[in-house]
Design an enzyme around this catalytic site. Structure first.
Site, PDB file in Angstrom:
ATOM      1  N   TRP A 216     -11.136   6.291  -1.759  1.00 12.17           N
ATOM      2  CA  TRP A 216      -9.815   5.653  -1.767  1.00 12.17           C
ATOM      3  C   TRP A 216      -9.928   4.139  -1.827  1.00 12.17           C
ATOM      4  O   TRP A 216      -9.119   3.479  -2.465  1.00 12.17           O
ATOM      5  CB  TRP A 216      -8.965   6.138  -0.591  1.00 12.17           C
ATOM      6  CG  TRP A 216      -8.469   7.533  -0.839  1.00 12.17           C
ATOM      7  CD1 TRP A 216      -8.811   8.660  -0.151  1.00 12.17           C
ATOM      8  CD2 TRP A 216      -7.586   7.965  -1.893  1.00 12.17           C
ATOM      9  NE1 TRP A 216      -8.189   9.754  -0.706  1.00 12.17           N
ATOM     10  CE2 TRP A 216      -7.435   9.371  -1.762  1.00 12.17           C
ATOM     11  CE3 TRP A 216      -6.911   7.320  -2.928  1.00 12.17           C
ATOM     12  CZ2 TRP A 216      -6.636  10.122  -2.630  1.00 12.17           C
ATOM     13  CZ3 TRP A 216      -6.111   8.069  -3.796  1.00 12.17           C
ATOM     14  CH2 TRP A 216      -5.984   9.447  -3.637  1.00 12.17           C
TER      15      TRP A 216
ATOM     16  N   LYS B  24       0.361  13.373   4.502  1.00 11.69           N
ATOM     17  CA  LYS B  24      -0.685  13.785   5.438  1.00 11.69           C
ATOM     18  C   LYS B  24      -0.106  13.906   6.851  1.00 11.69           C
ATOM     19  O   LYS B  24       0.055  15.003   7.345  1.00 11.69           O
ATOM     20  CB  LYS B  24      -1.867  12.821   5.398  1.00 11.69           C
ATOM     21  CG  LYS B  24      -2.772  13.023   4.181  1.00 11.69           C
ATOM     22  CD  LYS B  24      -2.508  12.086   3.051  1.00 11.69           C
ATOM     23  CE  LYS B  24      -3.356  12.415   1.839  1.00 11.69           C
ATOM     24  NZ  LYS B  24      -3.676  11.254   1.032  1.00 11.69           N
TER      25      LYS B  24
ATOM     26  N   ASP C 227      -4.859   0.717   4.426  1.00  8.06           N
ATOM     27  CA  ASP C 227      -4.361   1.977   3.860  1.00  8.06           C
ATOM     28  C   ASP C 227      -4.536   3.080   4.904  1.00  8.06           C
ATOM     29  O   ASP C 227      -5.590   3.697   5.002  1.00  8.06           O
ATOM     30  CB  ASP C 227      -5.140   2.312   2.580  1.00  8.06           C
ATOM     31  CG  ASP C 227      -4.751   3.668   1.998  1.00  8.06           C
ATOM     32  OD1 ASP C 227      -3.853   4.329   2.565  1.00  8.06           O
ATOM     33  OD2 ASP C 227      -5.362   4.061   0.990  1.00  8.06           O
TER      34      ASP C 227
HETATM   35  C1  LIG Z   1      -3.908  10.538  -0.078  1.00  7.75           C
HETATM   36  C2  LIG Z   1      -4.362   9.138  -0.028  1.00  7.75           C
HETATM   37  C3  LIG Z   1      -3.933   8.179  -0.958  1.00  7.75           C
HETATM   38  C4  LIG Z   1      -3.058   8.511  -2.155  1.00  7.75           C
HETATM   39  O1  LIG Z   1      -1.777   8.748  -1.780  1.00  7.75           O
HETATM   40  P1  LIG Z   1      -0.647   9.035  -2.892  1.00  7.75           P
HETATM   41  O2  LIG Z   1       0.561   9.106  -2.049  1.00  7.75           O
HETATM   42  O3  LIG Z   1      -1.018  10.331  -3.540  1.00  7.75           O
HETATM   43  O4  LIG Z   1      -0.638   7.921  -3.845  1.00  7.75           O
HETATM   44  C5  LIG Z   1      -4.371   6.873  -0.815  1.00  7.75           C
HETATM   45  N1  LIG Z   1      -5.190   6.524   0.197  1.00  7.75           N
HETATM   46  C6  LIG Z   1      -5.639   7.427   1.099  1.00  7.75           C
HETATM   47  C7  LIG Z   1      -6.534   6.979   2.198  1.00  7.75           C
HETATM   48  C8  LIG Z   1      -5.231   8.754   1.008  1.00  7.75           C
HETATM   49  O5  LIG Z   1      -5.664   9.651   1.913  1.00  7.75           O
END
Ligand SMILES: *Cc1c(COP(=O)(O)O)cnc(C)c1O
Length: 359
Positions: free
Chosen positions: A101, A195, A171
């Site tokens: 990521w 999540k 993030d």
């Molecule tokens: C799932 C995830 C993303 C991507 O998220 P989207 O909503 O699909 O764009 C980005 N960073 C992390 C750490 C993730 O787990």
């Protein structure tokens, strides 16, 4: 029948929340319409959005000088929106690369600013976090970005970086609300909802007030943090159902005792799963012990030829979505807030039984 769903995302939701959604699906708040059919300018809807904001503020202890935004485009949209909102095109932005990521965030940011990768953990296969003392940061960087929890590698920071005067951007997609966090250490926290918050289609952005005046003139207005803050995230039609589900999850979390209580349960769930993995050498987790994620737990079996029978037997035991990411292989159990203890216990019992038969 409900299964135990270990998917990394979209992920399992609390059953209580799903049942509440079902019970009010066709008639929300007595209006004779679902929440998907009401005006986003109407009083009940606006009140619902403000309540969701108040609840996440309470859960995370978000200080008053931060805005909470409910945006579309997922965390991936923010990979671009972050530089557009707080870095000029000629600015340098610092990123730490700890896995999949981080890499995606970096490659997107490169379209909008000069990216300096201050550190990466390539040397050990992205199984740890590079020590902060070794980071090569840029003097005067527009911000420092990192990924507190790498969802695919199962790598989590055991510390919050000290960015000094530089805004720290995180993030938190796969670990927001999983345990207490001092929000005041951050310039920006963002997280896709699917999540720990709810369902896809929504990204929560928590941004410190003083960063709202740095946007480029050409930021799309749906991602212009200042504009969205001024409009209470309702500049255009919001992802109504996703915001509604997030609000229900926040209320569920409050009923569970809040982030502190949930964080304790998360630590306990993860500890027993790692103990089962570390047990007799049949299973293995490659991540440095102090960097192990409490949300995403990857593991391999002694013999990869056993992967298929492991997954087939797991599915028969109602334990699903355990296959690891295609880039890593093996297994991965995502055990977000909504994964009950019973699910982790059932997985451990299954792992022990499988080991007895194949070890
Ligand atoms: C799932 C995830 C993303 C991507 O998220 P989207 O909503 O699909 O764009 C980005 N960073 C992390 C750490 C993730 O787990």
């Amino acid at each position: 029948m409900r299964v135990f769903n270990f998917s990394p995302g979209p992920a399992t939701l609390p059953l209580e929340v799903l049942e509440q959604v079902r019970s009010e699906l066709s008639d929300w708040q007595g209006g004779g319409m679902s929440v998907m059919e009401v005006s986003h300018r109407g009083k009940p809807f606006v009140a619902m959005v403000r309540q969701a904001e108040a609840d996440i503020r309470q859960l995370m202890g978000i200080p008053d000088n931060y805005k909470v935004l409910f945006l579309q485009g997922g965390a991936t949209g923010q990979f671009a929106a972050i530089p557009m909102n707080i870095a000029r095109p000629d600015a340098t932005v610092d990123y730490v690369n700890t896995g999949s990521w981080s890499k995606k965030a970096i490659s997107e940011a490169k379209h909008y600013a000069k990216v300096n990768v201050a550190a990466d953990s390539a040397a050990d296969g992205f199984n740890s976090v590079p020590p902060e003392s070794q980071w090569k940061r840029t003097a005067g960087a527009a911000y420092l970005h990192y990924t507190p929890n790498e969802t695919i590698g199962g790598v989590a920071y055991p510390f919050i970086p000290d960015a000094g005067d530089v805004p720290l951007v995180a993030d938190y997609s796969s670990s927001i609300l999983s345990e207490p966090v001092d929000v005041s250490k951050f310039g920006v926290i963002y997280a896709g909802a699917q999540k720990n918050i709810g369902i896809a289609g929504l990204c929560v952005v928590i941004v410190r007030d003083d960063l709202l005046d740095r946007a480029r003139p050409d930021v799309p207005s749906v991602w212009n943090w200042k504009q969205m803050a001024e409009e209470g995230s309702l500049a255009n039609t919001p992802p109504a159902f996703a915001v509604y589900v997030a609000g229900l999850v926040f209320q569920w979390m409050i009923r569970q005792g809040g982030v502190e209580a949930i964080g304790k349960r998360n630590r306990a769930k993860a500890a027993k799963l790692y103990a089962a993995i570390d047990g007799a050498g049949f299973y293995r987790n490659p991540v440095a012990k102090d960097c192990r994620s409490i949300m995403n737990v990857p593991f391999t079996l002694k013999d990869p030829a056993l992967d298929k029978p492991f997954l087939a037997g797991a599915a028969e035991a109602s334990l699903v979505n355990l296959q690891g990411h295609r880039s890593v292989g093996g297994m991965r159990a995502s055990i977000y807030n909504a994964m009950p203890d019973a699910g982790v216990d059932a997985l451990i019992a299954y792992m022990q039984e499988f080991e007895r038969r194949h070890g």
